[in-house]
Write a protein that holds these residues in place. Sequence first.
Motif, PDB file in Angstrom:
ATOM      1  N   ALA A 105      78.961 -72.115  73.607  1.00  0.00           N
ATOM      2  CA  ALA A 105      79.553 -72.223  72.278  1.00  0.00           C
ATOM      3  C   ALA A 105      81.006 -72.658  72.354  1.00  0.00           C
ATOM      4  CB  ALA A 105      79.441 -70.879  71.558  1.00  0.00           C
ATOM      5  N   HIS A 106      81.413 -73.446  71.374  1.00  0.00           N
ATOM      6  CA  HIS A 106      82.748 -74.042  71.326  1.00  0.00           C
ATOM      7  C   HIS A 106      83.486 -73.600  70.065  1.00  0.00           C
ATOM      8  CE1 HIS A 106      85.319 -77.679  70.175  1.00  0.00           C
ATOM      9  NE2 HIS A 106      85.882 -77.230  71.280  1.00  0.00           N
ATOM     10  N   ASP A 107      84.800 -73.363  70.197  1.00  0.00           N
ATOM     11  CA  ASP A 107      85.665 -73.121  69.040  1.00  0.00           C
ATOM     12  C   ASP A 107      85.137 -71.922  68.237  1.00  0.00           C
ATOM     13  OD1 ASP A 107      88.003 -74.562  67.440  1.00  0.00           O
ATOM     14  OD2 ASP A 107      86.434 -74.205  65.955  1.00  0.00           O
ATOM     15  N   ILE A 108      84.963 -72.050  66.922  1.00  0.00           N
ATOM     16  CA  ILE A 108      84.465 -70.932  66.119  1.00  0.00           C
ATOM     17  C   ILE A 108      83.067 -70.505  66.584  1.00  0.00           C
ATOM     18  CG2 ILE A 108      83.626 -70.339  63.802  1.00  0.00           C
ATOM     19  CD1 ILE A 108      86.096 -71.631  62.678  1.00  0.00           C
ATOM     20  N   GLY A 109      82.302 -71.457  67.105  1.00  0.00           N
ATOM     21  CA  GLY A 109      81.027 -71.078  67.693  1.00  0.00           C
ATOM     22  C   GLY A 109      81.200 -70.063  68.809  1.00  0.00           C
ATOM     23  N   ALA A 110      82.299 -70.195  69.570  1.00  0.00           N
ATOM     24  CA  ALA A 110      82.596 -69.225  70.631  1.00  0.00           C
ATOM     25  C   ALA A 110      82.978 -67.873  70.045  1.00  0.00           C
ATOM     26  CB  ALA A 110      83.697 -69.759  71.537  1.00  0.00           C
ATOM     27  N   TRP A 111      83.637 -67.871  68.876  1.00  0.00           N
ATOM     28  CA  TRP A 111      83.893 -66.579  68.200  1.00  0.00           C
ATOM     29  C   TRP A 111      82.571 -65.845  67.985  1.00  0.00           C
ATOM     30  CZ3 TRP A 111      87.601 -67.356  63.405  1.00  0.00           C
ATOM     31  CH2 TRP A 111      88.782 -67.995  63.818  1.00  0.00           C
ATOM     32  N   VAL A 112      81.609 -66.586  67.430  1.00  0.00           N
ATOM     33  CA  VAL A 112      80.309 -65.993  67.110  1.00  0.00           C
ATOM     34  C   VAL A 112      79.578 -65.593  68.388  1.00  0.00           C
ATOM     35  CG1 VAL A 112      78.055 -66.441  66.052  1.00  0.00           C
ATOM     36  CG2 VAL A 112      80.148 -67.271  64.941  1.00  0.00           C
ATOM     37  N   ALA A 113      79.660 -66.436  69.411  1.00  0.00           N
ATOM     38  CA  ALA A 113      78.957 -66.152  70.666  1.00  0.00           C
ATOM     39  C   ALA A 113      79.476 -64.886  71.326  1.00  0.00           C
ATOM     40  CB  ALA A 113      79.093 -67.338  71.616  1.00  0.00           C
ATOM     41  N   PHE A 114      80.795 -64.678  71.311  1.00  0.00           N
ATOM     42  CA  PHE A 114      81.354 -63.478  71.914  1.00  0.00           C
ATOM     43  C   PHE A 114      80.843 -62.236  71.175  1.00  0.00           C
ATOM     44  CE2 PHE A 114      84.492 -60.187  72.757  1.00  0.00           C
ATOM     45  CZ  PHE A 114      84.774 -60.362  74.104  1.00  0.00           C
ATOM     46  N   SER A 115      80.852 -62.278  69.850  1.00  0.00           N
ATOM     47  CA  SER A 115      80.355 -61.137  69.069  1.00  0.00           C
ATOM     48  C   SER A 115      78.859 -60.934  69.286  1.00  0.00           C
ATOM     49  CB  SER A 115      80.658 -61.347  67.584  1.00  0.00           C
ATOM     50  OG  SER A 115      82.049 -61.385  67.349  1.00  0.00           O
ATOM     51  N   LEU A 116      78.115 -62.018  69.413  1.00  0.00           N
ATOM     52  CA  LEU A 116      76.673 -61.904  69.663  1.00  0.00           C
ATOM     53  C   LEU A 116      76.426 -61.228  71.014  1.00  0.00           C
ATOM     54  CD1 LEU A 116      74.062 -64.656  68.883  1.00  0.00           C
ATOM     55  CD2 LEU A 116      73.855 -63.230  70.910  1.00  0.00           C
ATOM     56  N   ALA A 117      77.231 -61.601  72.020  1.00  0.00           N
ATOM     57  CA  ALA A 117      77.069 -60.980  73.336  1.00  0.00           C
ATOM     58  C   ALA A 117      77.381 -59.487  73.288  1.00  0.00           C
ATOM     59  CB  ALA A 117      77.970 -61.682  74.344  1.00  0.00           C
ATOM     60  N   LEU A 118      78.359 -59.102  72.482  1.00  0.00           N
ATOM     61  CA  LEU A 118      78.667 -57.676  72.334  1.00  0.00           C
ATOM     62  C   LEU A 118      77.509 -56.910  71.693  1.00  0.00           C
ATOM     63  CD1 LEU A 118      82.380 -57.861  71.088  1.00  0.00           C
ATOM     64  CD2 LEU A 118      81.598 -57.060  73.330  1.00  0.00           C
ATOM     65  N   GLN A 119      76.790 -57.571  70.780  1.00  0.00           N
ATOM     66  CA  GLN A 119      75.707 -56.903  70.057  1.00  0.00           C
ATOM     67  C   GLN A 119      74.372 -56.960  70.790  1.00  0.00           C
ATOM     68  OE1 GLN A 119      76.406 -59.387  66.421  1.00  0.00           O
ATOM     69  NE2 GLN A 119      76.142 -57.451  65.347  1.00  0.00           N
TER      70      GLN A 119
END
Length: 290
Positions: A105-119
């Motif tokens: 994931a790139h840019d804001i997609g990486a924001w979402v990816a990091f949160s997805l990995a936490l969940q």
Amino acid sequence: MNPLPTLPLPDLTGFTHRWVDGIHAVEGGQPTGPAVVLLAGFPQTWWAWRKAMPALAGRFRVLAIDLPGQGHSDRPHDSYDTHTVASRVHAAVTALDVPKYWLAAHDIGAWVAFSLALQHEERLHGVALLDAGIPGITLPGSIPTDHRAWKTWHFAFHQVPDLPETLLAGREREYVDWFLKAKSLSPFDNAETDHYAASLAAEGGLRASLAYYRDAEESARKNRDSVARRPLTVPVLGISSSHGSIPDMAASLSPWANNVTGVVIPDAGHFIPDEQPDAVVAALTTFIAG
């Protein structure tokens, strides 16, 4: 069902458009191969990965996702904090019969990816994050005022109520064009700029894009709460570029994850998948093989 039938829908040879609960996915590659899910950022859509997808499809099952508010996904009026968005993305991937996957994931997609990995860490083999500061984790709490300010000034601008819409409505192409030119080493052609601008200008697109920044404080709070309980244990690859926004993604992420490696892509600005797709494919392939 396509929630934006009047917005032109580009095709990519060998790939199929799918919709799951309002989320648009573009799927192709090896049906029984390892699954790789791709997320893009602002001001782009899944199309940001189009140059990398055919090469990845030779070995992997590839799913490029439009986040809510992007491209041909729906544009809800609220709930753009990255944990809420991550839940929707993960539910869509699950509905597409992907039990476990790699995430890039790139840019804001990486924001979402990091949160997805936490969940949903147990559902990921690994996560690659490209040139992004993560809210509450690696994103600075204040906007710099030195020579770096031009790279991040829009964070504060996008959070101002109403003013960005007033200034940008009807000028979406000029705005997108500035980002693509200012933050890249390789030029984008007019058709690419037109594609991303059309998505931003379509109904709800500008509002939804700004909402990620307006909900960033909530994203940061949820991220901090999650990493306070435990760091990420899933393998993380930080991908930086020679002329990007984050000089060393791996170093910035290391305090928050137990297994971090990094790579720097040469001759690229912020939009790494567009500018150096072969190098991105090589980095992801090595990461997955490792």
